[in-house]
Design an enzyme around this catalytic site. Structure first.
Site, short mmCIF file in Angstrom:
data_model
loop_
_atom_site.label_atom_id
_atom_site.label_comp_id
_atom_site.label_asym_id
_atom_site.label_seq_id
_atom_site.Cartn_x
_atom_site.Cartn_y
_atom_site.Cartn_z
CE1 TYR A 33 0.96 0.46 4.58
CE2 TYR A 33 -0.10 1.92 3.96
CZ TYR A 33 0.71 1.07 5.01
OH TYR A 33 1.27 1.17 6.60
CG HIS A 107 1.01 -22.42 2.38
ND1 HIS A 107 1.25 -20.99 3.71
CD2 HIS A 107 0.28 -23.38 3.02
CE1 HIS A 107 0.65 -21.57 4.52
NE2 HIS A 107 0.06 -23.02 3.89
CE LYS A 152 3.08 3.31 3.15
NZ LYS A 152 4.16 3.32 4.50
CD GLU A 184 10.51 2.00 10.21
OE1 GLU A 184 9.70 2.89 9.07
OE2 GLU A 184 10.60 0.88 10.24
CG LEU A 208 8.47 3.14 4.05
CD1 LEU A 208 8.24 1.51 3.17
CD2 LEU A 208 7.25 3.12 4.23
N1 PDD Z 1 3.60 5.44 7.16
N2 PDD Z 1 8.02 4.45 8.58
C1 PDD Z 1 6.50 3.70 8.22
C2 PDD Z 1 6.89 1.81 9.29
C3 PDD Z 1 5.42 4.12 8.31
O1 PDD Z 1 4.65 3.61 8.38
C4 PDD Z 1 5.49 5.44 7.74
C5 PDD Z 1 4.36 5.78 7.07
C6 PDD Z 1 6.63 5.85 7.35
C7 PDD Z 1 6.84 7.35 6.51
O2 PDD Z 1 6.61 7.22 5.57
P1 PDD Z 1 6.27 7.93 4.45
O3 PDD Z 1 7.10 9.84 5.01
O4 PDD Z 1 6.40 8.10 3.53
O5 PDD Z 1 4.91 8.68 4.66
C8 PDD Z 1 7.90 5.26 8.27
C9 PDD Z 1 2.12 5.31 6.88
C10 PDD Z 1 1.79 7.33 6.43
C11 PDD Z 1 0.54 4.33 7.07
O6 PDD Z 1 1.04 3.77 7.45
O7 PDD Z 1 -0.39 5.55 7.38
#
Ligand code: PDD
Length: 292
Positions: A33, A107, A152, A184, A208
């Site tokens: 996603y 699987h 992601k 993170e 990420l």
């Molecule tokens: N998540 N690290 C993780 C684990 C994340 O889920 C996200 C963002 C980020 C920041 O990435 P970006 O700057 O591209 O939004 C870092 C989104 C916002 C979510 O799952 O809602």
């Protein structure tokens, strides 16, 4: 208020969107996603989000179901439909691609499925700089994730469990610690400021690669603020002059407490304030530009 969604070629009211329980996204968490911000009806950093979507898809051995131009047209229609529907100038898009319906649970990854493509765009209420300057509190949490965190994936149970730990502790985010090093947040990247230098952990499989993170580094470069990408231990974080968390949803948020200890005297710091202005300027300029 009805929200419009896109599902496999059709724009429909979100309540009417449905998929099979046999979609591999349901059965195996087999999907990826993106979350993409929309400011003044302009989709921000779309190319970067689509490149990362592509990288996530490659990571799970799928290919992009649409070209960038097709995504752009589809998502622009989605934003416009939602703008007409609920007047949301600012929105955030959730976009999801799962491997699709498979009658018999297996699987092994099949190569003949039609992916399920879903997107929705919610209205977003902007918080002011003054509100954000109140900051958030965070705790450290032990990493319980797999080793492909650069993907992601929709399989986010580890993240939601770690986030729940933060909520149970009465704070707003948890910073994930692996072998003594901070990686993170559960849905954000983080930055530390110490002795006038901004730092954030380097990219790698255990975090990420945030689009907001990359923008902030580019802004630091542009405005000649010293920055580094280096490993940061939990101990160093406790000594930080400032900590920020960043994401497409939250933008740049100052952290005013880490593990119960005040950071930056419990207030948003001057580097955060400067970077907040640079970022706000960047997204305002983007939203005013003709092309994106
Ligand atoms: N998540 N690290 C993780 C684990 C994340 O889920 C996200 C963002 C980020 C920041 O990435 P970006 O700057 O591209 O939004 C870092 C989104 C916002 C979510 O799952 O809602």
């Amino acid at each position: 208020m009805s929200i419009i969604a896109y599902l496999n070629g059709k724009f429909i009211p979100a309540e009417e969107a449905s998929i099979s329980p046999l979609d591999r996204g349901m059965v195996f968490g087999d999907g990826v996603y993106e979350v993409i911000p929309v400011f003044n009806r302009k989709i921000l950093y779309l190319e970067e989000h689509l490149d990362r979507l592509n990288q996530s898809l490659q990571g799970i051995r799928m290919t992009l179901p649409h070209t960038h131009a097709e995504w752009k047209s589809l998502l622009t229609t989605l934003v416009e439909e939602n703008n007409l529907n609920h007047g949301g100038e600012h929105q955030w898009i959730y976009l999801q691609v799962t491997r699709g319906f498979q009658l018999v649970r297996d699987h092994q990854i099949p190569n003949n499925l039609t992916p399920t493509v879903f997107a929705i765009s919610y209205p977003k209420i902007l918080t002011s700089k003054e509100e954000q300057a109140q900051g958030i509190k965070v705790i450290a949490t032990t990493d319980i994730r797999w080793k492909y965190c650069y993907i992601k994936t929709t399989a986010r149970l580890a993240y939601t469990l770690m986030y729940q730990e933060a909520k149970d502790a009465g704070v707003d985010e948890a910073i994930i610690i692996n072998n003594g090093y901070a990686l993170e947040g559960t849905s954000s990247n983080f930055f530390m400021v110490r002795h006038g230098v901004i730092s954030t952990p380097p990219k790698g499989p255990l975090l990420l690669s945030g689009i907001t993170r990359d923008k902030i580094l580019a802004l630091a470069e542009k405005h000649k603020i010293p920055y580094r990408e280096n490993k940061i231990s939990e101990r160093e974080l406790l000594k930080a002059d400032e900590i920020w968390i960043t994401s497409s949803i939250r933008g740049i948020y100052p952290v005013v407490e880490f593990n119960g200890e005040p950071i930056s005297n419990g207030k948003a710091g001057p580097f955060w304030s400067k970077m907040w202005d640079y970022y706000a300027e960047d997204i305002t300029n983007l939203s005013l530009s003709v092309s994106n």
